[in-house]
Design an enzyme around this catalytic site. Sequence first.
Site, PDB file in Angstrom:
ATOM      1  N   HIS A   1      49.773  30.479  30.330  1.00  0.00           N
ATOM      2  CA  HIS A   1      49.934  30.311  31.779  1.00  0.00           C
ATOM      3  C   HIS A   1      49.758  28.877  32.256  1.00  0.00           C
ATOM      4  CE1 HIS A   1      45.539  30.478  31.717  1.00  0.00           C
ATOM      5  NE2 HIS A   1      45.544  29.969  32.938  1.00  0.00           N
TER       6      HIS A   1
HETATM    7  C1  UD1 Z   1      45.027  29.462  38.476  1.00  0.00           C
HETATM    8  C2  UD1 Z   1      44.227  28.201  38.212  1.00  0.00           C
HETATM    9  C3  UD1 Z   1      44.082  27.979  36.722  1.00  0.00           C
HETATM   10  C4  UD1 Z   1      43.504  29.203  36.036  1.00  0.00           C
HETATM   11  C5  UD1 Z   1      44.308  30.440  36.407  1.00  0.00           C
HETATM   12  C6  UD1 Z   1      43.609  31.659  35.867  1.00  0.00           C
HETATM   13  C7  UD1 Z   1      44.516  26.439  39.909  1.00  0.00           C
HETATM   14  C8  UD1 Z   1      45.130  25.127  40.192  1.00  0.00           C
HETATM   15  N1  UD1 Z   1      44.892  27.032  38.762  1.00  0.00           N
HETATM   16  O1  UD1 Z   1      46.322  29.245  37.946  1.00  0.00           O
HETATM   17  O2  UD1 Z   1      43.215  26.894  36.482  1.00  0.00           O
HETATM   18  O3  UD1 Z   1      43.542  29.015  34.647  1.00  0.00           O
HETATM   19  O4  UD1 Z   1      44.388  30.552  37.842  1.00  0.00           O
HETATM   20  O5  UD1 Z   1      44.465  32.734  35.699  1.00  0.00           O
HETATM   21  O6  UD1 Z   1      43.718  26.920  40.670  1.00  0.00           O
HETATM   22  N2  UD1 Z   1      50.502  35.103  41.289  1.00  0.00           N
HETATM   23  C9  UD1 Z   1      50.782  36.436  41.476  1.00  0.00           C
HETATM   24  N3  UD1 Z   1      49.747  37.280  41.691  1.00  0.00           N
HETATM   25  C10 UD1 Z   1      48.456  36.891  41.747  1.00  0.00           C
HETATM   26  C11 UD1 Z   1      48.187  35.523  41.567  1.00  0.00           C
HETATM   27  C12 UD1 Z   1      49.206  34.639  41.328  1.00  0.00           C
HETATM   28  O7  UD1 Z   1      51.937  36.853  41.437  1.00  0.00           O
HETATM   29  O8  UD1 Z   1      47.555  37.728  41.946  1.00  0.00           O
HETATM   30  C13 UD1 Z   1      51.631  34.179  41.007  1.00  0.00           C
HETATM   31  C14 UD1 Z   1      52.193  33.517  42.258  1.00  0.00           C
HETATM   32  O9  UD1 Z   1      53.568  33.383  42.077  1.00  0.00           O
HETATM   33  C15 UD1 Z   1      51.562  32.140  42.220  1.00  0.00           C
HETATM   34  C16 UD1 Z   1      51.426  31.874  40.729  1.00  0.00           C
HETATM   35  O10 UD1 Z   1      51.151  33.139  40.160  1.00  0.00           O
HETATM   36  O11 UD1 Z   1      52.322  31.160  42.861  1.00  0.00           O
HETATM   37  C17 UD1 Z   1      50.318  30.894  40.385  1.00  0.00           C
HETATM   38  O12 UD1 Z   1      49.066  31.305  40.963  1.00  0.00           O
HETATM   39  P1  UD1 Z   1      47.929  30.221  41.272  1.00  0.00           P
HETATM   40  O13 UD1 Z   1      46.679  30.903  41.645  1.00  0.00           O
HETATM   41  O14 UD1 Z   1      48.447  29.194  42.198  1.00  0.00           O
HETATM   42  O15 UD1 Z   1      47.760  29.491  39.893  1.00  0.00           O
HETATM   43  P2  UD1 Z   1      47.552  30.102  38.444  1.00  0.00           P
HETATM   44  O16 UD1 Z   1      48.691  29.679  37.596  1.00  0.00           O
HETATM   45  O17 UD1 Z   1      47.225  31.541  38.539  1.00  0.00           O
HETATM   46  N1  UDP Z   2      41.786  37.959  30.719  1.00  0.00           N
HETATM   47  C1  UDP Z   2      41.913  39.276  31.130  1.00  0.00           C
HETATM   48  N2  UDP Z   2      43.137  39.869  31.084  1.00  0.00           N
HETATM   49  C2  UDP Z   2      44.254  39.231  30.633  1.00  0.00           C
HETATM   50  C3  UDP Z   2      44.108  37.878  30.222  1.00  0.00           C
HETATM   51  C4  UDP Z   2      42.867  37.276  30.288  1.00  0.00           C
HETATM   52  O1  UDP Z   2      40.933  39.907  31.527  1.00  0.00           O
HETATM   53  O2  UDP Z   2      45.337  39.833  30.598  1.00  0.00           O
HETATM   54  C5  UDP Z   2      40.454  37.311  30.811  1.00  0.00           C
HETATM   55  C6  UDP Z   2      39.963  36.628  29.564  1.00  0.00           C
HETATM   56  O3  UDP Z   2      39.239  37.510  28.738  1.00  0.00           O
HETATM   57  C7  UDP Z   2      39.082  35.526  30.109  1.00  0.00           C
HETATM   58  C8  UDP Z   2      39.725  35.184  31.424  1.00  0.00           C
HETATM   59  O4  UDP Z   2      40.577  36.271  31.759  1.00  0.00           O
HETATM   60  O5  UDP Z   2      37.771  36.028  30.366  1.00  0.00           O
HETATM   61  C9  UDP Z   2      40.528  33.921  31.270  1.00  0.00           C
HETATM   62  O6  UDP Z   2      41.302  33.726  32.385  1.00  0.00           O
HETATM   63  P1  UDP Z   2      42.638  32.874  32.370  1.00  0.00           P
HETATM   64  O7  UDP Z   2      43.168  32.748  30.982  1.00  0.00           O
HETATM   65  O8  UDP Z   2      43.502  33.464  33.405  1.00  0.00           O
HETATM   66  O9  UDP Z   2      42.129  31.457  32.938  1.00  0.00           O
HETATM   67  P2  UDP Z   2      41.477  30.183  32.253  1.00  0.00           P
HETATM   68  O10 UDP Z   2      40.312  30.611  31.469  1.00  0.00           O
HETATM   69  O11 UDP Z   2      42.535  29.512  31.435  1.00  0.00           O
HETATM   70  O12 UDP Z   2      41.118  29.341  33.424  1.00  0.00           O
END
Ligand code: UD1
Ligand code: UDP
Length: 360
Positions: free
Chosen positions: A205
């Site tokens: 991601h």
């Molecule tokens: C965010 C964090 C990242 C973290 C990740 C965990 C920032 C800058 N990034 O990235 O550090 O590793 O969360 O998973 O804060 N979306 C959905 N449903 C949801 C949430 C998001 O469809 O419930 C989609 C939307 O299109 C959105 C995109 O995902 O624009 C990105 O979501 P966003 O929270 O902006 O960043 P992440 O890539 O999730």
């Molecule tokens: N995780 C989860 N379901 C998934 C993928 C990840 O519960 O389908 C959990 C994972 O075990 C970890 C956390 O989400 O505890 C990590 O989140 P993510 O990879 O979204 O963000 P990051 O750690 O890179 O910020």
Amino acid sequence: MPSPVLHVIGARPNFIKAAPVVAALGERGVAQRVVHTGQHYDERMSDIFFRELGLPEPDVDLGVGSGSHGRQTGALLAALEEEFTASSPRSVIVYGDVNSTLAAALAAAKLGVPVAHVEAGLRSFDMTMPEEINRRLTDQLADLCLVTSPEAVGHLANEGIAVDRVHLVGNPMIDTLLANLDRFDPAAVQAAHGLPSRYVAATLHRPANVDDPGTAARLVARLHEIADLVDVVIPVHPRSRGTLTAAGLDRHPNVHAIEPLGYVEFVGLVRGAVAAVTDSGGVQEETTMLGVPCLTLRPNTERPITLTHGTNRLVTPDEVVPAVRKVLEQRHPVPRETPPLWDGKAGPRIADVIIGSLGE
Ligand code: UD1
Ligand code: UDP
């Protein structure tokens, strides 16, 4: 009623890190308020973690949702300022490195509310990552830097942060892992999703991997090469759905592209995997504790302790297929000493530091 200690959480990894801190402060009788920013909002990116981890329902969900960095951070800042003004917290606790973390730290600091940052001091030294910007700025604003890993103490010192603000407390994400070990059942998750028993668990991601369609397609081609060797199970993050699907992710018969999993199922999946292929921060830490080989598709990591004390290895797209092949051939992975203070007691340590800072 004393004014509360206020937790700001908004994205998937925040929930997992906050659960033991909320529990430990609760056990010590501290009045708390849990604010969900709404950065993540899908059932499988948010609500499921509250149910699984026994987190209290948020007192408020600000419903900020998605947007570009500027729009999302701006909306978070405005909504959080209003929330802090109304609830007058004694302290604001923020987690990790997401946009909700930085916005909360900035809103609180400008209002003169003390900020505690859980997971302070991690550095990838890669300012192209939004998370690195969020980490550095949050640490500058934090009154308490609560550190998960020893090298982070040095990073904070190098950035001029006074030592009395820095506390090495261990890793609350590992508290959650250790507290739930009995629930992680690979066979159950395999049965529930019709998965094979031998597989690589993958997650992708990071914007640098999934936002550009060409880069995403090249990674999908590598995942297909891995799937020629062993099944690949990938719970697809919503950010990546568009580009990975457009690149034909699920067109290989051995690729199982599934919805994001809840925590218990996901860690069960990872526990049963021959290896993880990932760009997640949290998964690098969890595999280190579970002893599952982890191949991280990134040029750097803010979690180098998972390289020195764990199972993690950084790989380029060109290296990942040979690396999986090697893991498949290897019989006995070498056990290593786990990182210091990753012992399941970070939540209580964090609670003690926070209570100490309240001057009671
Ligand atoms: C965010 C964090 C990242 C973290 C990740 C965990 C920032 C800058 N990034 O990235 O550090 O590793 O969360 O998973 O804060 N979306 C959905 N449903 C949801 C949430 C998001 O469809 O419930 C989609 C939307 O299109 C959105 C995109 O995902 O624009 C990105 O979501 P966003 O929270 O902006 O960043 P992440 O890539 O999730
Ligand atoms: N995780 C989860 N379901 C998934 C993928 C990840 O519960 O389908 C959990 C994972 O075990 C970890 C956390 O989400 O505890 C990590 O989140 P993510 O990879 O979204 O963000 P990051 O750690 O890179 O910020």
